[in-house]
Design a protein around this motif. Structure first.
Motif, PDB file in Angstrom:
ATOM      1  N   ALA A  23       0.847  -1.202   0.000  1.00  0.00           N
ATOM      2  CA  ALA A  23       0.000   0.000   0.000  1.00  0.00           C
ATOM      3  C   ALA A  23       0.884   1.255   0.000  1.00  0.00           C
ATOM      4  N   VAL A  24       0.551   2.207  -0.890  1.00  0.00           N
ATOM      5  CA  VAL A  24       1.369   3.413  -1.029  1.00  0.00           C
ATOM      6  C   VAL A  24       1.038   4.413   0.087  1.00  0.00           C
ATOM      7  N   ARG A  57      10.843  -1.055  -3.148  1.00  0.00           N
ATOM      8  CA  ARG A  57      10.761  -1.221  -4.607  1.00  0.00           C
ATOM      9  C   ARG A  57      10.056  -0.031  -5.268  1.00  0.00           C
ATOM     10  N   VAL A  58      10.792   1.046  -5.431  1.00  0.00           N
ATOM     11  CA  VAL A  58      10.299   2.275  -6.074  1.00  0.00           C
ATOM     12  C   VAL A  58      11.363   2.733  -7.065  1.00  0.00           C
ATOM     13  N   LEU A  59      10.918   3.109  -8.272  1.00  0.00           N
ATOM     14  CA  LEU A  59      11.851   3.719  -9.223  1.00  0.00           C
ATOM     15  C   LEU A  59      11.173   4.897  -9.910  1.00  0.00           C
ATOM     16  N   VAL A  60      12.000   5.829 -10.356  1.00  0.00           N
ATOM     17  CA  VAL A  60      11.504   6.970 -11.138  1.00  0.00           C
ATOM     18  C   VAL A  60      12.307   7.022 -12.437  1.00  0.00           C
ATOM     19  N   MET A  61      11.679   7.547 -13.474  1.00  0.00           N
ATOM     20  CA  MET A  61      12.406   7.721 -14.739  1.00  0.00           C
ATOM     21  C   MET A  61      11.726   8.749 -15.620  1.00  0.00           C
ATOM     22  N   ASP A  62      12.527   9.318 -16.507  1.00  0.00           N
ATOM     23  CA  ASP A  62      12.041  10.213 -17.556  1.00  0.00           C
ATOM     24  C   ASP A  62      13.073  10.164 -18.669  1.00  0.00           C
ATOM     25  N   CYS A  63      12.731   9.426 -19.731  1.00  0.00           N
ATOM     26  CA  CYS A  63      13.688   9.205 -20.822  1.00  0.00           C
ATOM     27  C   CYS A  63      13.391  10.086 -22.031  1.00  0.00           C
ATOM     28  N   VAL A  64      12.616  11.158 -21.854  1.00  0.00           N
ATOM     29  CA  VAL A  64      12.360  12.088 -22.965  1.00  0.00           C
ATOM     30  C   VAL A  64      13.678  12.795 -23.280  1.00  0.00           C
ATOM     31  N   LYS A  65      14.153  12.608 -24.534  1.00  0.00           N
ATOM     32  CA  LYS A  65      15.459  13.159 -24.895  1.00  0.00           C
ATOM     33  C   LYS A  65      15.350  14.551 -25.511  1.00  0.00           C
ATOM     34  N   ASP A  66      14.238  14.775 -26.259  1.00  0.00           N
ATOM     35  CA  ASP A  66      14.034  16.039 -26.958  1.00  0.00           C
ATOM     36  C   ASP A  66      13.775  17.158 -25.941  1.00  0.00           C
ATOM     37  N   GLU A  67      14.670  18.129 -25.906  1.00  0.00           N
ATOM     38  CA  GLU A  67      14.540  19.198 -24.907  1.00  0.00           C
ATOM     39  C   GLU A  67      13.297  20.059 -25.095  1.00  0.00           C
ATOM     40  N   ASP A  68      12.756  20.049 -26.325  1.00  0.00           N
ATOM     41  CA  ASP A  68      11.551  20.839 -26.588  1.00  0.00           C
ATOM     42  C   ASP A  68      10.277  20.072 -26.235  1.00  0.00           C
ATOM     43  N   ALA A  69      10.416  18.757 -26.035  1.00  0.00           N
ATOM     44  CA  ALA A  69       9.254  17.934 -25.691  1.00  0.00           C
ATOM     45  C   ALA A  69       8.959  18.074 -24.196  1.00  0.00           C
ATOM     46  N   PRO A  70       7.669  17.943 -23.825  1.00  0.00           N
ATOM     47  CA  PRO A  70       7.351  18.034 -22.394  1.00  0.00           C
ATOM     48  C   PRO A  70       7.965  16.867 -21.624  1.00  0.00           C
ATOM     49  N   VAL A  75       6.686   7.386 -12.030  1.00  0.00           N
ATOM     50  CA  VAL A  75       6.992   6.737 -10.756  1.00  0.00           C
ATOM     51  C   VAL A  75       6.410   5.329 -10.813  1.00  0.00           C
ATOM     52  N   LEU A  76       7.240   4.325 -10.613  1.00  0.00           N
ATOM     53  CA  LEU A  76       6.790   2.934 -10.643  1.00  0.00           C
ATOM     54  C   LEU A  76       7.026   2.308  -9.267  1.00  0.00           C
ATOM     55  N   VAL A  77       5.929   1.900  -8.628  1.00  0.00           N
ATOM     56  CA  VAL A  77       6.007   1.234  -7.333  1.00  0.00           C
ATOM     57  C   VAL A  77       5.792  -0.267  -7.563  1.00  0.00           C
ATOM     58  N   GLU A 112       7.337  -5.536 -21.197  1.00  0.00           N
ATOM     59  CA  GLU A 112       6.066  -5.072 -20.647  1.00  0.00           C
ATOM     60  C   GLU A 112       6.206  -5.098 -19.136  1.00  0.00           C
ATOM     61  N   VAL A 113       5.863  -3.976 -18.515  1.00  0.00           N
ATOM     62  CA  VAL A 113       6.044  -3.837 -17.073  1.00  0.00           C
ATOM     63  C   VAL A 113       4.698  -3.530 -16.421  1.00  0.00           C
ATOM     64  N   ARG A 114       4.463  -4.153 -15.283  1.00  0.00           N
ATOM     65  CA  ARG A 114       3.255  -3.893 -14.491  1.00  0.00           C
ATOM     66  C   ARG A 114       3.718  -3.273 -13.184  1.00  0.00           C
ATOM     67  N   TRP A 115       2.999  -2.241 -12.715  1.00  0.00           N
ATOM     68  CA  TRP A 115       3.393  -1.594 -11.471  1.00  0.00           C
ATOM     69  C   TRP A 115       2.193  -0.938 -10.810  1.00  0.00           C
ATOM     70  N   THR A 116       2.423  -0.369  -9.627  1.00  0.00           N
ATOM     71  CA  THR A 116       1.398   0.372  -8.901  1.00  0.00           C
ATOM     72  C   THR A 116       1.757   1.853  -8.987  1.00  0.00           C
ATOM     73  N   SER A 117       0.759   2.687  -9.251  1.00  0.00           N
ATOM     74  CA  SER A 117       1.010   4.128  -9.320  1.00  0.00           C
ATOM     75  C   SER A 117       0.993   4.712  -7.910  1.00  0.00           C
ATOM     76  N   LEU A 118       1.395   5.969  -7.797  1.00  0.00           N
ATOM     77  CA  LEU A 118       1.371   6.639  -6.483  1.00  0.00           C
ATOM     78  C   LEU A 118      -0.039   6.752  -5.939  1.00  0.00           C
ATOM     79  N   GLU A 119      -1.033   6.674  -6.845  1.00  0.00           N
ATOM     80  CA  GLU A 119      -2.438   6.729  -6.415  1.00  0.00           C
ATOM     81  C   GLU A 119      -2.942   5.334  -6.042  1.00  0.00           C
ATOM     82  N   GLY A 120      -2.058   4.351  -6.146  1.00  0.00           N
ATOM     83  CA  GLY A 120      -2.436   2.980  -5.777  1.00  0.00           C
ATOM     84  C   GLY A 120      -3.097   2.196  -6.897  1.00  0.00           C
ATOM     85  N   ALA A 121      -3.060   2.727  -8.135  1.00  0.00           N
ATOM     86  CA  ALA A 121      -3.705   2.048  -9.262  1.00  0.00           C
ATOM     87  C   ALA A 121      -2.729   1.106  -9.955  1.00  0.00           C
TER      88      ALA A 121
END
Ligand code: NI
Length: 173
Positions: A23-24, A57-70, A75-77, A112-121
């Motif tokens: 439980a988060v 077991r928590v990891l964070v990532m952001d692999c957006v390379k294009d600096e102009d992209a949002p 967050v993967l729990v 393919e990865v399965r995880w729990t979000s910070l909202e518990g989904a």
């Protein structure tokens, strides 16, 4: 939010298998926010909780390379790889816990990865390209494994020797 110190290899805390979150809690939400801030500050594209000395077991990532992209902070729990492609990819990997050391690592090209979000989904997604490499690298951290554990003993020892020297220099500075 605050930036947390990143543990440097070699450190026994980086070799331990992290505990499931379940439980988060608010504590985990604060941890995830701190980890994102720490990752962006470094800067890096991924960070696992053991790297900031938290054995969960928590990891964070952001692999957006294009600096102009949002940005796409994720967050993967309790992430779990539920499928891997037979096809593989080779990327030159690095790690915030092993600064300035890079090496080619071969991994499944898609996962393919399965995880729990910070909202518990419950969530799942199929990752490819850099995202696939990154999520596998970070899940390895949760299992006490570093990217250098995919290399030959000789290469691993070479990188570890450099890391020990660097840590010694940092301690003296
Ligand atoms: Ni890493």
């Amino acid at each position: 939010m605050s930036i947390r110190p990143i543990l440097l290899h070699p450190d026994p805390r980086l070799k331990k298998v992290a505990e499931p979150v379940g439980a988060v809690s608010n504590e985990i939400r604060v941890l995830a926010e701190d980890m994102l801030e720490t990752m962006y500050d470094a800067p890096g594209i991924g960070l696992a909780a053991p790297q900031v000395g938290v054995g969960r077991r928590v990891l964070v990532m952001d692999c957006v390379k294009d600096e102009d992209a949002p940005p796409r902070p994720m967050v993967l729990v309790d992430p779990e790889i539920v499928w891997t492609s037979a096809e593989t990819n080779v990327y030159e990997e690095g790690c915030l816990s092993i600064p300035e050391q890079y090496a080619d690592v071969e991994r499944p090209a898609e996962v393919e990865v399965r995880w729990t979000s910070l909202e518990g989904a419950e969530q799942s997604e199929r990752f490819d390209g850099l995202w696939a490499t990154c999520v596998q690298h970070e899940i390895d951290h949760l299992n006490g494994k570093l990217f250098i554990d995919h290399l030959t003993t000789l290469k691993r020892q070479l990188i570890t020797r450099k890391a020990v020297k660097r840590k010694r220099e940092l301690a003296r500075a």
